[in-house]
Design a protein around this motif. Structure first.
Motif, PDB file in Angstrom:
ATOM      1  N   ASP A   1       0.823  -1.214   0.000  1.00 50.57           N
ATOM      2  CA  ASP A   1       0.000   0.000   0.000  1.00 50.57           C
ATOM      3  C   ASP A   1       0.856   1.262   0.000  1.00 50.57           C
ATOM      4  OD1 ASP A   1      -2.468  -1.338  -0.059  1.00 50.57           O
ATOM      5  OD2 ASP A   1      -2.437  -1.610   2.103  1.00 50.57           O
ATOM      6  N   ASP A   2       1.931   1.254   0.775  1.00 45.88           N
ATOM      7  CA  ASP A   2       2.811   2.426   0.807  1.00 45.88           C
ATOM      8  C   ASP A   2       3.518   2.611  -0.536  1.00 45.88           C
ATOM      9  OD1 ASP A   2       2.077   3.027   3.400  1.00 45.88           O
ATOM     10  OD2 ASP A   2       3.846   2.090   4.306  1.00 45.88           O
TER      11      ASP A   2
ATOM     12  N   ALA B   1       2.372   1.612  -3.434  1.00 38.50           N
ATOM     13  CA  ALA B   1       1.334   2.055  -4.378  1.00 38.50           C
ATOM     14  C   ALA B   1       1.111   3.556  -4.258  1.00 38.50           C
ATOM     15  CB  ALA B   1       0.030   1.301  -4.123  1.00 38.50           C
ATOM     16  N   GLN B   2       1.097   4.067  -3.038  1.00 37.22           N
ATOM     17  CA  GLN B   2       0.912   5.505  -2.835  1.00 37.22           C
ATOM     18  C   GLN B   2       2.083   6.284  -3.427  1.00 37.22           C
ATOM     19  OE1 GLN B   2       0.306   6.759   1.222  1.00 37.22           O
ATOM     20  NE2 GLN B   2       0.192   8.897   0.663  1.00 37.22           N
ATOM     21  N   ARG B   3       3.294   5.787  -3.260  1.00 35.04           N
ATOM     22  CA  ARG B   3       4.457   6.484  -3.821  1.00 35.04           C
ATOM     23  C   ARG B   3       4.432   6.442  -5.351  1.00 35.04           C
ATOM     24  NH1 ARG B   3       9.719   5.607  -2.800  1.00 35.04           N
ATOM     25  NH2 ARG B   3       9.551   3.355  -2.568  1.00 35.04           N
TER      26      ARG B   3
ATOM     27  N   GLU C   1       1.652   6.406  -7.197  1.00 32.78           N
ATOM     28  CA  GLU C   1       0.654   7.426  -7.557  1.00 32.78           C
ATOM     29  C   GLU C   1       1.274   8.816  -7.507  1.00 32.78           C
ATOM     30  OE1 GLU C   1      -2.796   7.068  -5.082  1.00 32.78           O
ATOM     31  OE2 GLU C   1      -3.307   5.082  -5.840  1.00 32.78           O
ATOM     32  N   GLU C   2       2.000   9.107  -6.450  1.00 35.17           N
ATOM     33  CA  GLU C   2       2.622  10.426  -6.308  1.00 35.17           C
ATOM     34  C   GLU C   2       3.643  10.680  -7.416  1.00 35.17           C
ATOM     35  OE1 GLU C   2       4.123  10.188  -2.310  1.00 35.17           O
ATOM     36  OE2 GLU C   2       2.124  10.487  -1.435  1.00 35.17           O
TER      37      GLU C   2
ATOM     38  N   ALA D   1      -3.679  10.054  -8.658  1.00 33.03           N
ATOM     39  CA  ALA D   1      -4.204   9.888  -7.300  1.00 33.03           C
ATOM     40  C   ALA D   1      -5.440   8.998  -7.314  1.00 33.03           C
ATOM     41  CB  ALA D   1      -4.544  11.245  -6.703  1.00 33.03           C
ATOM     42  N   GLY D   2      -5.452   8.014  -6.436  1.00 39.04           N
ATOM     43  CA  GLY D   2      -6.592   7.102  -6.349  1.00 39.04           C
ATOM     44  C   GLY D   2      -6.535   5.951  -7.325  1.00 39.04           C
TER      45      GLY D   2
ATOM     46  N   THR E   1      -6.645   0.484  -5.368  1.00 34.32           N
ATOM     47  CA  THR E   1      -7.609   0.168  -4.327  1.00 34.32           C
ATOM     48  C   THR E   1      -7.417  -1.300  -3.959  1.00 34.32           C
ATOM     49  OG1 THR E   1      -9.938   0.328  -3.691  1.00 34.32           O
ATOM     50  CG2 THR E   1      -9.489  -0.520  -5.899  1.00 34.32           C
TER      51      THR E   1
ATOM     52  N   TRP F   1     -11.340   5.110 -10.793  1.00 37.09           N
ATOM     53  CA  TRP F   1     -10.209   5.831 -11.365  1.00 37.09           C
ATOM     54  C   TRP F   1     -10.076   5.522 -12.853  1.00 37.09           C
ATOM     55  CZ3 TRP F   1      -5.384   4.071 -13.259  1.00 37.09           C
ATOM     56  CH2 TRP F   1      -4.441   5.086 -13.498  1.00 37.09           C
TER      57      TRP F   1
END
Length: 98
Positions: free
Chosen positions: A28-29, A31-33, A35-36, A43-44, A47, A59
């Motif tokens: 999850d972390d 995946a967030q990086r 996206e950024e 963003a988003g 899931t 999305w």
């Protein structure tokens, strides 16, 4: 494939280099990086469905409706995930019953 994905990023300096997985980093972390690193339109992107990390259907729909560089954003997210060894489950049109 890896060389092709790296070449894709090299040809697009507007996108950050895809992140590398850090030791002990959760999916999850990471995946967030990712996206950024692909910018605000990413963003988003991710899931969880049935505990599997996947692309958010909402999305994906927004990318299809917008058409303003959506394929570039999708490529960025998908290629970065592949280069970062992020496991992604891909579902078809059906939804898993709960």
């Amino acid at each position: 494939m890896i060389a092709r994905y790296k070449a894709w990023f090299a040809a697009r300096p507007e996108f950050a280099d895809p992140p590398e997985r850090q030791v002990g980093e959760s999916d999850d972390d990471l995946a967030q990086r990712i996206e950024e690193s692909c910018g605000p339109k990413a963003a988003g992107a991710f899931t969880r469905e049935q505990s599997v990390l996947t692309f958010s259907p909402e999305w994906m729909q927004s990318l299809m409706e917008n058409r303003d560089g959506g394929s570039e954003i999708l490529n960025c997210v998908f290629y970065a995930a592949s280069l970062s060894s992020l496991p992604i489950g891909l579902f078809g049109n059906e939804r898993i019953s709960e």
